[in-house]
Design a protein around this motif. Structure first.
Motif, PDB file in Angstrom:
ATOM      1  N   SER A  18      -0.501 -10.803  -1.780  1.00  0.00           N
ATOM      2  CA  SER A  18      -0.132 -10.529  -3.162  1.00  0.00           C
ATOM      3  C   SER A  18      -1.131  -9.631  -3.878  1.00  0.00           C
ATOM      4  CB  SER A  18       0.029 -11.840  -3.933  1.00  0.00           C
ATOM      5  OG  SER A  18      -1.193 -12.538  -3.956  1.00  0.00           O
ATOM      6  N   SER A  19      -2.345  -9.534  -3.381  1.00  0.00           N
ATOM      7  CA  SER A  19      -3.347  -8.707  -4.047  1.00  0.00           C
ATOM      8  C   SER A  19      -3.266  -7.229  -3.642  1.00  0.00           C
ATOM      9  CB  SER A  19      -4.751  -9.239  -3.756  1.00  0.00           C
ATOM     10  OG  SER A  19      -5.013  -9.141  -2.367  1.00  0.00           O
ATOM     11  N   GLN A  20      -2.407  -6.893  -2.690  1.00  0.00           N
ATOM     12  CA  GLN A  20      -2.297  -5.505  -2.249  1.00  0.00           C
ATOM     13  C   GLN A  20      -1.378  -4.707  -3.166  1.00  0.00           C
ATOM     14  OE1 GLN A  20      -0.994  -6.177   1.841  1.00  0.00           O
ATOM     15  NE2 GLN A  20      -2.892  -5.214   2.512  1.00  0.00           N
ATOM     16  N   VAL A  21      -1.706  -3.459  -3.354  1.00  0.00           N
ATOM     17  CA  VAL A  21      -0.848  -2.565  -4.122  1.00  0.00           C
ATOM     18  C   VAL A  21       0.166  -1.925  -3.177  1.00  0.00           C
ATOM     19  CG1 VAL A  21      -2.504  -2.131  -5.978  1.00  0.00           C
ATOM     20  CG2 VAL A  21      -2.551  -0.713  -3.924  1.00  0.00           C
ATOM     21  N   LEU A  22       1.247  -1.406  -3.743  1.00  0.00           N
ATOM     22  CA  LEU A  22       2.355  -0.897  -2.938  1.00  0.00           C
ATOM     23  C   LEU A  22       1.918   0.129  -1.903  1.00  0.00           C
ATOM     24  CD1 LEU A  22       5.384  -0.738  -2.371  1.00  0.00           C
ATOM     25  CD2 LEU A  22       5.528   0.991  -4.165  1.00  0.00           C
ATOM     26  N   HIS A  23       1.110   1.109  -2.299  1.00  0.00           N
ATOM     27  CA  HIS A  23       0.742   2.150  -1.335  1.00  0.00           C
ATOM     28  C   HIS A  23      -0.180   1.611  -0.240  1.00  0.00           C
ATOM     29  CE1 HIS A  23      -2.179   2.433  -4.615  1.00  0.00           C
ATOM     30  NE2 HIS A  23      -3.038   2.845  -3.710  1.00  0.00           N
ATOM     31  N   ALA A  24      -0.943   0.555  -0.500  1.00  0.00           N
ATOM     32  CA  ALA A  24      -1.767  -0.063   0.547  1.00  0.00           C
ATOM     33  C   ALA A  24      -0.880  -0.810   1.544  1.00  0.00           C
ATOM     34  CB  ALA A  24      -2.795  -0.997  -0.064  1.00  0.00           C
ATOM     35  N   ILE A  25       0.160  -1.460   1.051  1.00  0.00           N
ATOM     36  CA  ILE A  25       1.113  -2.138   1.943  1.00  0.00           C
ATOM     37  C   ILE A  25       1.812  -1.102   2.819  1.00  0.00           C
ATOM     38  CG2 ILE A  25       3.263  -3.472   1.990  1.00  0.00           C
ATOM     39  CD1 ILE A  25       2.259  -4.757  -0.683  1.00  0.00           C
ATOM     40  N   PHE A  26       2.210   0.004   2.216  1.00  0.00           N
ATOM     41  CA  PHE A  26       2.859   1.068   2.971  1.00  0.00           C
ATOM     42  C   PHE A  26       1.935   1.605   4.059  1.00  0.00           C
ATOM     43  CE2 PHE A  26       3.611   5.478   3.880  1.00  0.00           C
ATOM     44  CZ  PHE A  26       4.938   5.445   4.271  1.00  0.00           C
ATOM     45  N   THR A  27       0.672   1.861   3.708  1.00  0.00           N
ATOM     46  CA  THR A  27      -0.296   2.386   4.674  1.00  0.00           C
ATOM     47  C   THR A  27      -0.502   1.410   5.824  1.00  0.00           C
ATOM     48  OG1 THR A  27      -1.391   3.738   3.008  1.00  0.00           O
ATOM     49  CG2 THR A  27      -2.680   3.191   4.968  1.00  0.00           C
ATOM     50  N   ALA A  28      -0.561   0.111   5.520  1.00  0.00           N
ATOM     51  CA  ALA A  28      -0.717  -0.900   6.575  1.00  0.00           C
ATOM     52  C   ALA A  28       0.464  -0.858   7.539  1.00  0.00           C
ATOM     53  CB  ALA A  28      -0.858  -2.285   5.955  1.00  0.00           C
ATOM     54  N   GLN A  87       6.905   9.187  -4.582  1.00  0.00           N
ATOM     55  CA  GLN A  87       6.445   7.954  -5.223  1.00  0.00           C
ATOM     56  C   GLN A  87       5.171   7.441  -4.561  1.00  0.00           C
ATOM     57  OE1 GLN A  87       9.803   5.355  -4.822  1.00  0.00           O
ATOM     58  NE2 GLN A  87      10.797   6.122  -6.666  1.00  0.00           N
ATOM     59  N   VAL A  88       5.187   7.363  -3.241  1.00  0.00           N
ATOM     60  CA  VAL A  88       4.022   6.860  -2.515  1.00  0.00           C
ATOM     61  C   VAL A  88       2.833   7.798  -2.703  1.00  0.00           C
ATOM     62  CG1 VAL A  88       3.096   6.250  -0.242  1.00  0.00           C
ATOM     63  CG2 VAL A  88       5.434   5.592  -0.841  1.00  0.00           C
ATOM     64  N   GLY A  89       3.057   9.100  -2.664  1.00  0.00           N
ATOM     65  CA  GLY A  89       1.976  10.070  -2.845  1.00  0.00           C
ATOM     66  C   GLY A  89       1.331   9.969  -4.218  1.00  0.00           C
ATOM     67  N   ILE A  90       2.141   9.809  -5.249  1.00  0.00           N
ATOM     68  CA  ILE A  90       1.597   9.663  -6.600  1.00  0.00           C
ATOM     69  C   ILE A  90       0.737   8.410  -6.686  1.00  0.00           C
ATOM     70  CG2 ILE A  90       2.225   9.188  -9.008  1.00  0.00           C
ATOM     71  CD1 ILE A  90       4.712  11.035  -8.519  1.00  0.00           C
ATOM     72  N   LEU A  91       1.226   7.313  -6.130  1.00  0.00           N
ATOM     73  CA  LEU A  91       0.449   6.065  -6.144  1.00  0.00           C
ATOM     74  C   LEU A  91      -0.845   6.205  -5.345  1.00  0.00           C
ATOM     75  CD1 LEU A  91       3.370   3.495  -5.720  1.00  0.00           C
ATOM     76  CD2 LEU A  91       2.105   4.049  -7.821  1.00  0.00           C
ATOM     77  N   LYS A  92      -0.792   6.893  -4.210  1.00  0.00           N
ATOM     78  CA  LYS A  92      -1.993   7.093  -3.401  1.00  0.00           C
ATOM     79  C   LYS A  92      -3.038   7.924  -4.142  1.00  0.00           C
ATOM     80  CE  LYS A  92      -0.348   6.711   1.327  1.00  0.00           C
ATOM     81  NZ  LYS A  92      -1.505   6.388   2.131  1.00  0.00           N
ATOM     82  N   ALA A  93      -2.587   8.816  -5.031  1.00  0.00           N
ATOM     83  CA  ALA A  93      -3.518   9.616  -5.830  1.00  0.00           C
ATOM     84  C   ALA A  93      -4.190   8.763  -6.905  1.00  0.00           C
ATOM     85  CB  ALA A  93      -2.782  10.788  -6.474  1.00  0.00           C
ATOM     86  N   GLY A  94      -3.650   7.567  -7.128  1.00  0.00           N
ATOM     87  CA  GLY A  94      -4.205   6.678  -8.146  1.00  0.00           C
ATOM     88  C   GLY A  94      -3.467   6.744  -9.460  1.00  0.00           C
ATOM     89  N   ALA A  95      -2.424   7.554  -9.514  1.00  0.00           N
ATOM     90  CA  ALA A  95      -1.653   7.734 -10.744  1.00  0.00           C
ATOM     91  C   ALA A  95      -0.441   6.806 -10.740  1.00  0.00           C
ATOM     92  CB  ALA A  95      -1.201   9.193 -10.864  1.00  0.00           C
ATOM     93  N   ALA A  96       0.261   6.808 -11.848  1.00  0.00           N
ATOM     94  CA  ALA A  96       1.530   6.103 -11.968  1.00  0.00           C
ATOM     95  C   ALA A  96       2.629   7.156 -12.037  1.00  0.00           C
ATOM     96  CB  ALA A  96       1.551   5.259 -13.237  1.00  0.00           C
ATOM     97  N   TYR A  97       3.829   6.784 -11.603  1.00  0.00           N
ATOM     98  CA  TYR A  97       4.937   7.727 -11.722  1.00  0.00           C
ATOM     99  C   TYR A  97       5.903   7.232 -12.786  1.00  0.00           C
ATOM    100  CZ  TYR A  97       7.540   4.550  -8.636  1.00  0.00           C
ATOM    101  OH  TYR A  97       8.143   3.455  -8.082  1.00  0.00           O
ATOM    102  N   LEU A  98       6.531   8.187 -13.449  1.00  0.00           N
ATOM    103  CA  LEU A  98       7.506   7.900 -14.486  1.00  0.00           C
ATOM    104  C   LEU A  98       8.814   8.563 -14.080  1.00  0.00           C
ATOM    105  CD1 LEU A  98       8.246   6.824 -17.323  1.00  0.00           C
ATOM    106  CD2 LEU A  98       7.472   9.035 -18.214  1.00  0.00           C
ATOM    107  N   PRO A  99       9.789   7.766 -13.612  1.00  0.00           N
ATOM    108  CA  PRO A  99      11.067   8.370 -13.235  1.00  0.00           C
ATOM    109  C   PRO A  99      11.754   8.970 -14.451  1.00  0.00           C
ATOM    110  CG  PRO A  99      10.911   6.081 -12.490  1.00  0.00           C
ATOM    111  CD  PRO A  99       9.761   6.327 -13.406  1.00  0.00           C
ATOM    112  N   ILE A 100      12.225  10.192 -14.328  1.00  0.00           N
ATOM    113  CA  ILE A 100      12.919  10.902 -15.388  1.00  0.00           C
ATOM    114  C   ILE A 100      14.362  11.119 -14.919  1.00  0.00           C
ATOM    115  CG2 ILE A 100      13.014  13.014 -16.763  1.00  0.00           C
ATOM    116  CD1 ILE A 100      10.505  11.355 -17.285  1.00  0.00           C
TER     117      ILE A 100
END
Length: 117
Positions: A18-28, A87-100
């Motif tokens: 539960s402590s992992q962020v989405l992009h860390a789960i994806f990388t694993a 989405q994953v790339g934006i999260l990996k950069a440390g940013a948040a994404y805003l769907p438009i």
């Protein structure tokens, strides 16, 4: 109206903490099964390794542009494998994404919400 293509995400998921962020789960998952299918979108398919490569390339580009922790990146893309990689790339950069939903939403922003009805 055309029905949306079916999107499938691999059912072979790593044990999640539960402590992992989405992009860390994806990388694993990409490290555990790089050649497994990550996303199937209509007739398009992509493996975890390919998706990880695309996401990492975008994350590096965003960081070079000065985007990272605390940044919000608007995302105007149709549903696709590219949208997921973005989405994953934006999260990996440390940013948040805003769907438009549309270019109008992006240009008008909060003005539409603040205008009288």
């Amino acid at each position: 109206m055309r029905p949306s293509p079916t999107v499938a995400i691999s059912d072979r998921t790593p044990r999640l903490l539960s402590s992992q962020v989405l992009h860390a789960i994806f990388t694993a998952q990409a490290d555990a099964q790089p050649h497994a299918l990550a996303v199937v979108f209509g007739r398009d398919e992509i493996t975890y390794a390919e998706l990880e490569s695309r996401a990492n390339r975008l994350a590096r580009h965003l960081r070079r542009q000065g985007l990272g922790h605390g940044s919000v990146v608007p995302m105007l893309l149709p549903r696709s494998i590219d949208a997921y990689a973005t989405q994953v790339g934006i999260l990996k950069a440390g940013a948040a994404y805003l769907p438009i939903r549309s270019l109008t939403d992006l240009l008008l922003g909060d003005r539409r919400r603040d205008s009288p009805k």
